[in-house]
Design an enzyme around this catalytic site. Structure first.
Site, PDB file in Angstrom:
ATOM      1  N   GLU A   1     -17.329  -4.598   6.558  1.00 29.91           N
ATOM      2  CA  GLU A   1     -17.585  -3.761   7.724  1.00 29.91           C
ATOM      3  C   GLU A   1     -18.691  -4.337   8.596  1.00 29.91           C
ATOM      4  OE1 GLU A   1     -17.884  -0.081   5.121  1.00 29.91           O
ATOM      5  OE2 GLU A   1     -17.889   0.731   7.145  1.00 29.91           O
TER       6      GLU A   1
ATOM      7  N   GLU B   1     -19.774  -3.502  -2.672  1.00 30.09           N
ATOM      8  CA  GLU B   1     -19.552  -2.140  -2.192  1.00 30.09           C
ATOM      9  C   GLU B   1     -20.681  -1.271  -2.738  1.00 30.09           C
ATOM     10  OE1 GLU B   1     -15.508  -0.850  -2.994  1.00 30.09           O
ATOM     11  OE2 GLU B   1     -14.774  -1.984  -1.258  1.00 30.09           O
TER      12      GLU B   1
ATOM     13  N   LYS C   1     -10.677  -6.389  -7.674  1.00 26.96           N
ATOM     14  CA  LYS C   1     -11.752  -5.535  -8.174  1.00 26.96           C
ATOM     15  C   LYS C   1     -12.034  -5.793  -9.648  1.00 26.96           C
ATOM     16  CE  LYS C   1     -11.807  -2.892  -4.395  1.00 26.96           C
ATOM     17  NZ  LYS C   1     -12.999  -2.454  -3.639  1.00 26.96           N
TER      18      LYS C   1
ATOM     19  N   GLN D   1      -7.694  -9.111  -2.238  1.00 27.74           N
ATOM     20  CA  GLN D   1      -7.321  -7.721  -1.963  1.00 27.74           C
ATOM     21  C   GLN D   1      -6.281  -7.616  -0.841  1.00 27.74           C
ATOM     22  OE1 GLN D   1     -10.741  -5.311  -1.051  1.00 27.74           O
ATOM     23  NE2 GLN D   1      -9.592  -3.422  -0.801  1.00 27.74           N
TER      24      GLN D   1
ATOM     25  N   TYR E   1      -2.740  -5.816  -2.160  1.00 27.97           N
ATOM     26  CA  TYR E   1      -3.000  -4.374  -2.302  1.00 27.97           C
ATOM     27  C   TYR E   1      -1.833  -3.444  -2.000  1.00 27.97           C
ATOM     28  CZ  TYR E   1      -3.476  -2.966   2.604  1.00 27.97           C
ATOM     29  OH  TYR E   1      -3.222  -2.647   3.903  1.00 27.97           O
TER      30      TYR E   1
ATOM     31  N   GLU F   1     -22.095   2.004  -3.799  1.00 29.63           N
ATOM     32  CA  GLU F   1     -21.525   3.278  -4.245  1.00 29.63           C
ATOM     33  C   GLU F   1     -22.475   3.973  -5.214  1.00 29.63           C
ATOM     34  OE1 GLU F   1     -17.467   3.210  -5.612  1.00 29.63           O
ATOM     35  OE2 GLU F   1     -16.967   1.396  -4.473  1.00 29.63           O
TER      36      GLU F   1
ATOM     37  N   TYR G   1     -12.646   6.643  -2.617  1.00 26.75           N
ATOM     38  CA  TYR G   1     -12.655   6.068  -1.271  1.00 26.75           C
ATOM     39  C   TYR G   1     -13.050   7.186  -0.312  1.00 26.75           C
ATOM     40  CZ  TYR G   1     -10.349   2.924   2.219  1.00 26.75           C
ATOM     41  OH  TYR G   1     -10.048   2.076   3.246  1.00 26.75           O
TER      42      TYR G   1
ATOM     43  N   THR H   1     -17.168   3.284  -1.325  1.00 31.00           N
ATOM     44  CA  THR H   1     -18.232   2.677  -0.520  1.00 31.00           C
ATOM     45  C   THR H   1     -18.868   3.711   0.406  1.00 31.00           C
ATOM     46  OG1 THR H   1     -16.958   0.663  -0.546  1.00 31.00           O
ATOM     47  CG2 THR H   1     -18.745   0.757   1.036  1.00 31.00           C
TER      48      THR H   1
ATOM     49  N   ARG I   1     -12.185  -9.826  -0.988  1.00 29.03           N
ATOM     50  CA  ARG I   1     -11.388  -9.276   0.125  1.00 29.03           C
ATOM     51  C   ARG I   1     -10.118 -10.065   0.405  1.00 29.03           C
ATOM     52  NH1 ARG I   1     -13.378  -4.352  -0.112  1.00 29.03           N
ATOM     53  NH2 ARG I   1     -15.569  -4.231   0.479  1.00 29.03           N
TER      54      ARG I   1
ATOM     55  N   HIS J   1     -16.311   4.408   6.285  1.00 25.86           N
ATOM     56  CA  HIS J   1     -15.831   3.208   5.594  1.00 25.86           C
ATOM     57  C   HIS J   1     -14.301   3.142   5.608  1.00 25.86           C
ATOM     58  CE1 HIS J   1     -15.559  -0.025   2.669  1.00 25.86           C
ATOM     59  NE2 HIS J   1     -14.732   0.713   1.962  1.00 25.86           N
TER      60      HIS J   1
ATOM     61  N   ARG K   1      -5.166  -2.658   8.941  1.00 28.77           N
ATOM     62  CA  ARG K   1      -3.911  -2.131   9.503  1.00 28.77           C
ATOM     63  C   ARG K   1      -3.964  -1.800  10.987  1.00 28.77           C
ATOM     64  NH1 ARG K   1      -4.695   0.184   4.618  1.00 28.77           N
ATOM     65  NH2 ARG K   1      -5.841   1.889   5.577  1.00 28.77           N
TER      66      ARG K   1
ATOM     67  N   ASP L   1     -12.171   4.553  -9.326  1.00 30.09           N
ATOM     68  CA  ASP L   1     -12.925   4.360  -8.091  1.00 30.09           C
ATOM     69  C   ASP L   1     -12.239   5.083  -6.945  1.00 30.09           C
ATOM     70  OD1 ASP L   1     -15.207   3.352  -6.810  1.00 30.09           O
ATOM     71  OD2 ASP L   1     -14.047   1.714  -5.938  1.00 30.09           O
TER      72      ASP L   1
ATOM     73  N   THR M   1     -18.017  -4.849 -12.126  1.00 32.45           N
ATOM     74  CA  THR M   1     -18.590  -3.682 -11.450  1.00 32.45           C
ATOM     75  C   THR M   1     -19.962  -3.481 -12.075  1.00 32.45           C
ATOM     76  OG1 THR M   1     -16.383  -2.709 -11.236  1.00 32.45           O
ATOM     77  CG2 THR M   1     -18.269  -1.224 -10.937  1.00 32.45           C
TER      78      THR M   1
ATOM     79  N   ASP N   1     -19.342  -2.136  -6.561  1.00 31.72           N
ATOM     80  CA  ASP N   1     -17.936  -2.455  -6.826  1.00 31.72           C
ATOM     81  C   ASP N   1     -17.608  -3.781  -6.128  1.00 31.72           C
ATOM     82  OD1 ASP N   1     -15.230  -2.276  -7.425  1.00 31.72           O
ATOM     83  OD2 ASP N   1     -14.793  -0.942  -5.743  1.00 31.72           O
TER      84      ASP N   1
END
Ligand code: MN
Length: 403
Positions: free
Chosen positions: A351, A192, A246, A233, A237, A194, A123, A337, A230, A128, A137, A121, A250, A226
């Site tokens: 989001e 997600e 994850k 995650q 992560y 995708e 990104y 995503t 959260r 996104h 972050r 997968d 899927t 996906d």
């Protein structure tokens, strides 16, 4: 090339808002009336039984359509893909063969169309990556410094890829609490939106692949959800990326829309921030003008377009093999995503609700994340002149956690 004026003798294939006109011919695997799974092509509201077509001598695919997955057919190569597509276009066209073995879609069960060899997968949506980066972050470190220079991805699990309609169990796991880790059912379950690119050719270990060669290796695309926990995650992560967040499942759509069907919709992607290294440069546009959206409990939540993406599937495949990693028939590459710039174009609730802070209205109720019993569906189509190339449904309903 695709002729927009082509019509089929299968009446429903000529509905201009239908997903499966003669110009599409997506491949899948189906079963009916207790008979075993085999390969088919969607046309209107019917499925053409390809194994039976071959048994009648109407086409030659070396017996691969009798298999319960498309891997063996894909392995025959692009020459065969093109030849079979031309034959199917003739057989199903207005002057075609009206005695073909068709099965009503309503009577069939659809299966996972490929044996997923491996799942990776990526990104690749700038919107996104930035939005999620801000939430995890802060704005100063939102987009990692390498992001505009290479497609970022992680090696996922093929074993948890399921076909549309398969229920998804809310996962248990450990999340960050005020005084250390907490064992709980995920409270921040997300989707997600995708696409998944399906690799239809092998490469050797040590072999680098140009972006053009990568294009040639892609058989087609599916919708891909996906599912993501959260809260799991956010705790797990760093530094190696998502893991159990994850692993709950899927979901992919049952029909593989071929690259050939999407060819008329080829277009450029997002504008580049900086020059990229030669091995990632493309000679022609690598994206498609493809409307993509998602629904929850029947309500449309967001709609965007594949062309907002920064890295194409061909670039992702070229990068995947750059250090010598062999690619194999049946590899599934998630695009990452797909989100446009505004909230009604976002491909994830993380989001859309800005990290769970701003609830959204869903069919008369409020949501920040997905609740038990909620059904999430993805949709996608390319709009042609008087026809559309659709993907069909990609849905999943969330079951309560097994606590
Ligand atoms: Mn993803």
């Amino acid at each position: 090339m695709t002729d927009p004026s082509l019509r089929s003798w299968v009446a429903a294939a000529n509905d201009e808002n239908g997903d499966f006109p003669l110009q599409n011919l997506p491949y899948g695997v189906f079963s009916d009336k207790g008979r075993p799974p085999r390969c088919g092509v969607a046309i209107g509201d019917m499925i053409l039984d390809l194994a039976e077509c071959e048994a009648r001598g109407l086409l030659d695919a070396k017996g691969t359509f009798r298999a319960p997955q498309l891997n063996d057919f894909m392995a025959l190569g692009r020459g065969t893909w093109d030849r079979i597509r031309a034959t199917l276009t003739r057989l199903l066209g207005e002057d075609g063969d009206r005695s073909l073995p068709l099965v009503p879609m309503a009577d069939a069960r659809l299966h996972l169309p490929i044996r997923v060899t491996e799942f990776t997968d990526f990104y690749a949506s700038r919107n996104h990556a930035f939005n999620v980066g801000v939430l995890f972050r802060g704005p100063d470190h939102a987009l990692p410094p390498q992001w505009t220079h290479m497609p970022i991805g992680y090696n996922g699990r093929a074993s948890s890829v399921v076909v549309s309609g398969t229920p998804i169990r809310r996962p248990m796991g450990q999340i960050k609490g005020a005084d250390g880790p907490v064992w709980t059912a995920s409270r921040r379950l997300d989707l997600e939106l995708e696409l998944g690119a399906i690799v239809g050719a092998d490469s050797r270990m040590g072999q680098r692949i140009s972006v053009e060669e990568a294009e040639d290796m892609i058989f087609g695309y599916v919708l891909l959800n996906d599912w993501s926990a959260r809260d799991i995650q956010a705790w797990e992560y760093q530094p190696l990326g998502p893991f159990q967040a994850k692993a709950l499942g899927t979901t992919i759509s049952p029909w593989i829309v071929t690259q050939a069907a999407l060819e008329p919709f080829r277009c450029p992607g997002a504008k580049r921030d900086n020059p990229i290294l030669p091995y990632l440069q493309e000679q022609r546009p690598g994206f498609y003008d493809l409307t993509l959206g998602w629904t929850m409990n029947g309500q449309t939540m967001a709609q965007t377009n594949y062309k907002v993406m920064y890295w194409s599937s061909a670039q992702q495949l070229a990068h995947h093999a750059v250090s010598g990693c062999p690619m194999r028939v049946g590899d599934l590459l998630g695009t990452g995503t797909i989100s446009g710039p505004s909230l009604d174009q976002t491909g994830a609730l993380l989001e859309m609700t800005q990290g769970g802070q701003n609830p959204v209205r869903v069919a008369g109720a409020e949501r920040v994340f997905i609740e038990d019993g909620d059904e999430v569906g993805l949709y996608g189509y390319a709009q042609g002149d008087g026809y559309r190339i659709g993907f069909g449904p990609c849905t999943g309903t969330i079951l309560p956690a097994d606590e």
